[in-house]
Motif scaffolding. Structure first.
Motif, PDB file in Angstrom:
ATOM      1  N   HIS A   1     -40.264 -24.636   7.653  1.00 22.55           N
ATOM      2  CA  HIS A   1     -39.007 -25.370   7.544  1.00 22.55           C
ATOM      3  C   HIS A   1     -38.732 -25.708   6.091  1.00 22.55           C
ATOM      4  CE1 HIS A   1     -42.065 -28.607   8.008  1.00 22.55           C
ATOM      5  NE2 HIS A   1     -41.318 -29.229   7.116  1.00 22.55           N
ATOM      6  N   PHE A   2     -37.487 -26.070   5.808  1.00 24.94           N
ATOM      7  CA  PHE A   2     -37.073 -26.472   4.464  1.00 24.94           C
ATOM      8  C   PHE A   2     -37.195 -27.986   4.368  1.00 24.94           C
ATOM      9  CE2 PHE A   2     -34.432 -27.387   0.854  1.00 24.94           C
ATOM     10  CZ  PHE A   2     -34.459 -26.248   0.073  1.00 24.94           C
ATOM     11  N   GLU A   3     -37.768 -28.435   3.268  1.00 24.74           N
ATOM     12  CA  GLU A   3     -38.012 -29.871   3.118  1.00 24.74           C
ATOM     13  C   GLU A   3     -37.397 -30.377   1.818  1.00 24.74           C
ATOM     14  OE1 GLU A   3     -42.036 -31.527   4.191  1.00 24.74           O
ATOM     15  OE2 GLU A   3     -41.941 -32.096   2.083  1.00 24.74           O
ATOM     16  N   SER A   4     -36.611 -31.445   1.926  1.00 29.96           N
ATOM     17  CA  SER A   4     -36.005 -32.102   0.764  1.00 29.96           C
ATOM     18  C   SER A   4     -36.488 -33.544   0.718  1.00 29.96           C
ATOM     19  CB  SER A   4     -34.476 -32.085   0.872  1.00 29.96           C
ATOM     20  OG  SER A   4     -33.994 -30.774   1.082  1.00 29.96           O
ATOM     21  N   ASN A   5     -36.808 -34.014  -0.479  1.00 25.83           N
ATOM     22  CA  ASN A   5     -37.365 -35.356  -0.631  1.00 25.83           C
ATOM     23  C   ASN A   5     -36.636 -36.132  -1.722  1.00 25.83           C
ATOM     24  OD1 ASN A   5     -40.156 -35.177   0.995  1.00 25.83           O
ATOM     25  ND2 ASN A   5     -39.822 -33.254  -0.074  1.00 25.83           N
ATOM     26  N   LEU A   6     -36.330 -37.381  -1.431  1.00 25.86           N
ATOM     27  CA  LEU A   6     -35.790 -38.311  -2.418  1.00 25.86           C
ATOM     28  C   LEU A   6     -36.820 -39.403  -2.653  1.00 25.86           C
ATOM     29  CD1 LEU A   6     -32.128 -38.797  -1.103  1.00 25.86           C
ATOM     30  CD2 LEU A   6     -32.908 -37.241  -2.894  1.00 25.86           C
ATOM     31  N   ILE A   7     -37.180 -39.625  -3.920  1.00 31.24           N
ATOM     32  CA  ILE A   7     -38.124 -40.684  -4.285  1.00 31.24           C
ATOM     33  C   ILE A   7     -37.334 -41.849  -4.855  1.00 31.24           C
ATOM     34  CG2 ILE A   7     -40.153 -41.292  -5.649  1.00 31.24           C
ATOM     35  CD1 ILE A   7     -40.603 -39.104  -3.529  1.00 31.24           C
TER      36      ILE A   7
ATOM     37  N   THR B   1     -36.227 -35.153   4.366  1.00 30.63           N
ATOM     38  CA  THR B   1     -35.444 -34.422   5.361  1.00 30.63           C
ATOM     39  C   THR B   1     -36.120 -33.092   5.633  1.00 30.63           C
ATOM     40  OG1 THR B   1     -33.357 -35.430   4.655  1.00 30.63           O
ATOM     41  CG2 THR B   1     -33.222 -33.368   5.882  1.00 30.63           C
ATOM     42  N   ARG B   2     -36.383 -32.802   6.911  1.00 29.57           N
ATOM     43  CA  ARG B   2     -36.952 -31.524   7.332  1.00 29.57           C
ATOM     44  C   ARG B   2     -35.899 -30.782   8.149  1.00 29.57           C
ATOM     45  NH1 ARG B   2     -42.527 -34.111   9.738  1.00 29.57           N
ATOM     46  NH2 ARG B   2     -43.570 -34.557   7.758  1.00 29.57           N
ATOM     47  N   GLU B   3     -35.705 -29.515   7.809  1.00 32.35           N
ATOM     48  CA  GLU B   3     -34.658 -28.736   8.478  1.00 32.35           C
ATOM     49  C   GLU B   3     -35.213 -27.470   9.115  1.00 32.35           C
ATOM     50  OE1 GLU B   3     -30.753 -28.525   6.279  1.00 32.35           O
ATOM     51  OE2 GLU B   3     -32.092 -29.136   4.644  1.00 32.35           O
ATOM     52  N   TRP B   4     -34.880 -27.314  10.407  1.00 32.43           N
ATOM     53  CA  TRP B   4     -35.104 -26.088  11.163  1.00 32.43           C
ATOM     54  C   TRP B   4     -33.735 -25.616  11.676  1.00 32.43           C
ATOM     55  CZ3 TRP B   4     -37.803 -30.588  11.633  1.00 32.43           C
ATOM     56  CH2 TRP B   4     -39.192 -30.562  11.451  1.00 32.43           C
ATOM     57  N   PRO B   5     -33.589 -24.383  12.099  1.00 37.09           N
ATOM     58  CA  PRO B   5     -32.318 -23.965  12.688  1.00 37.09           C
ATOM     59  C   PRO B   5     -31.962 -24.850  13.883  1.00 37.09           C
ATOM     60  CG  PRO B   5     -33.671 -22.049  12.211  1.00 37.09           C
ATOM     61  CD  PRO B   5     -34.547 -23.253  11.993  1.00 37.09           C
TER      62      PRO B   5
ATOM     63  N   ARG C   1     -34.772 -33.561  10.914  1.00 40.54           N
ATOM     64  CA  ARG C   1     -35.459 -34.846  11.052  1.00 40.54           C
ATOM     65  C   ARG C   1     -35.471 -35.550   9.706  1.00 40.54           C
ATOM     66  NH1 ARG C   1     -41.280 -34.627  13.331  1.00 40.54           N
ATOM     67  NH2 ARG C   1     -40.915 -36.879  13.445  1.00 40.54           N
ATOM     68  N   HIS C   2     -35.331 -36.880   9.738  1.00 35.91           N
ATOM     69  CA  HIS C   2     -35.401 -37.696   8.529  1.00 35.91           C
ATOM     70  C   HIS C   2     -36.545 -38.700   8.680  1.00 35.91           C
ATOM     71  CE1 HIS C   2     -31.514 -36.012   7.515  1.00 35.91           C
ATOM     72  NE2 HIS C   2     -30.984 -36.515   8.627  1.00 35.91           N
TER      73      HIS C   2
ATOM     74  N   GLU D   1     -39.368 -42.654  11.503  1.00 33.57           N
ATOM     75  CA  GLU D   1     -38.304 -41.673  11.675  1.00 33.57           C
ATOM     76  C   GLU D   1     -36.972 -42.398  11.791  1.00 33.57           C
ATOM     77  OE1 GLU D   1     -37.170 -37.669  14.223  1.00 33.57           O
ATOM     78  OE2 GLU D   1     -39.046 -38.730  14.619  1.00 33.57           O
ATOM     79  N   ILE D   2     -35.952 -41.879  11.096  1.00 31.89           N
ATOM     80  CA  ILE D   2     -34.642 -42.517  11.102  1.00 31.89           C
ATOM     81  C   ILE D   2     -33.590 -41.500  11.534  1.00 31.89           C
ATOM     82  CG2 ILE D   2     -35.262 -44.214   9.342  1.00 31.89           C
ATOM     83  CD1 ILE D   2     -33.746 -42.480   7.340  1.00 31.89           C
TER      84      ILE D   2
END
Length: 213
Positions: free
Chosen positions: A32-38, A57-61, A65-66, A89-90
């Motif tokens: 999955h693709f993962e984006s992170n904000l610190i 944020t984790r993204e699958w097709p 999930r956040h 989880e939010i």
């Protein structure tokens, strides 16, 4: 106290490792693709005190999930990276970011990676592709990590207990680049990975975006 115990392995052949994982009966959850904000204060108080406040944020097709995570320091371990970890989880990332900013925290750094999680008994084995490196990360009980490491033939791999941010700083130093907290894929890399994973591509610039050269 919930503890995160992990260890990283550098310069690993992912294809060989996947075969070893399959032979050992490990289960894959898919990449999955993962984006992170610190988040941090303007003065960087959290980072100075070895604390991490992260919105991931984790993204699958067809699924996203956040997760909001707080990591706190614990006594140093020589062989494993150990942190106290609290995770929630939010449903609404934008609302949570607004709440954090309202409390005086701003986005201090961003980072992205492609994560391919496997599970071998009670150990998580993550195959991570970052903009600057490919790294394997294991998380679980310390004695089980050591056992899985041996079963997967990683005893001779280069082991690290550094964070990804520290590994990034090492990479920048080796390439004569100035220090930088963020590491995200460039637009072409981002689009390519998202296409491979079956995700939509958002071409709008992100705040603090800092693609690697």
């Amino acid at each position: 106290m919930p503890l995160e115990v992990e260890r990283k392995y550098l310069n690993v052949d992912f294809e060989l490792l996947r075969r070893s994982l399959q032979e050992q009966g490990a289960e894959s959850a898919g990449a999955h693709f993962e984006s992170n904000l610190i988040f941090d204060t303007a003065a960087g108080q959290l980072r100075a005190n070895r604390r991490l406040l992260r919105l991931r944020t984790r993204e699958w097709p067809g699924r996203t999930r956040h997760l909001l995570t707080l990591k706190l320091p614990v006594p140093h371990s020589e062989h494993f990276k150990v942190r106290e970890e609290h995770e929630l989880e939010i449903a609404d990332k934008t609302a949570m970011q607004g709440l954090l900013e309202g409390m005086g925290y701003g986005v201090a750094a961003r980072y992205e990676k492609i994560r391919e999680p496997w599970r071998l008994e009670d150990v998580e084995v993550e195959l991570d592709i970052l903009p600057f490196a490919k790294v394997v990360e294991m998380e679980g009980p310390a004695e089980r990590i050591a056992s899985v490491q041996q079963r997967l033939g990683l005893d001779n791999a280069q082991i690290s207990i550094k964070t990804y941010h520290q590994l990034h700083q090492d990479w920048r130093l080796r390439h004569s680049l100035p220090p930088a907290l963020s590491f995200v894929f460039g637009k072409e890399q981002n689009q390519l990975w998202r296409q491979r994973l079956g995700l939509t591509y958002n071409a709008a610039p992100q705040p603090g975006e800092e693609p690697l050269p």
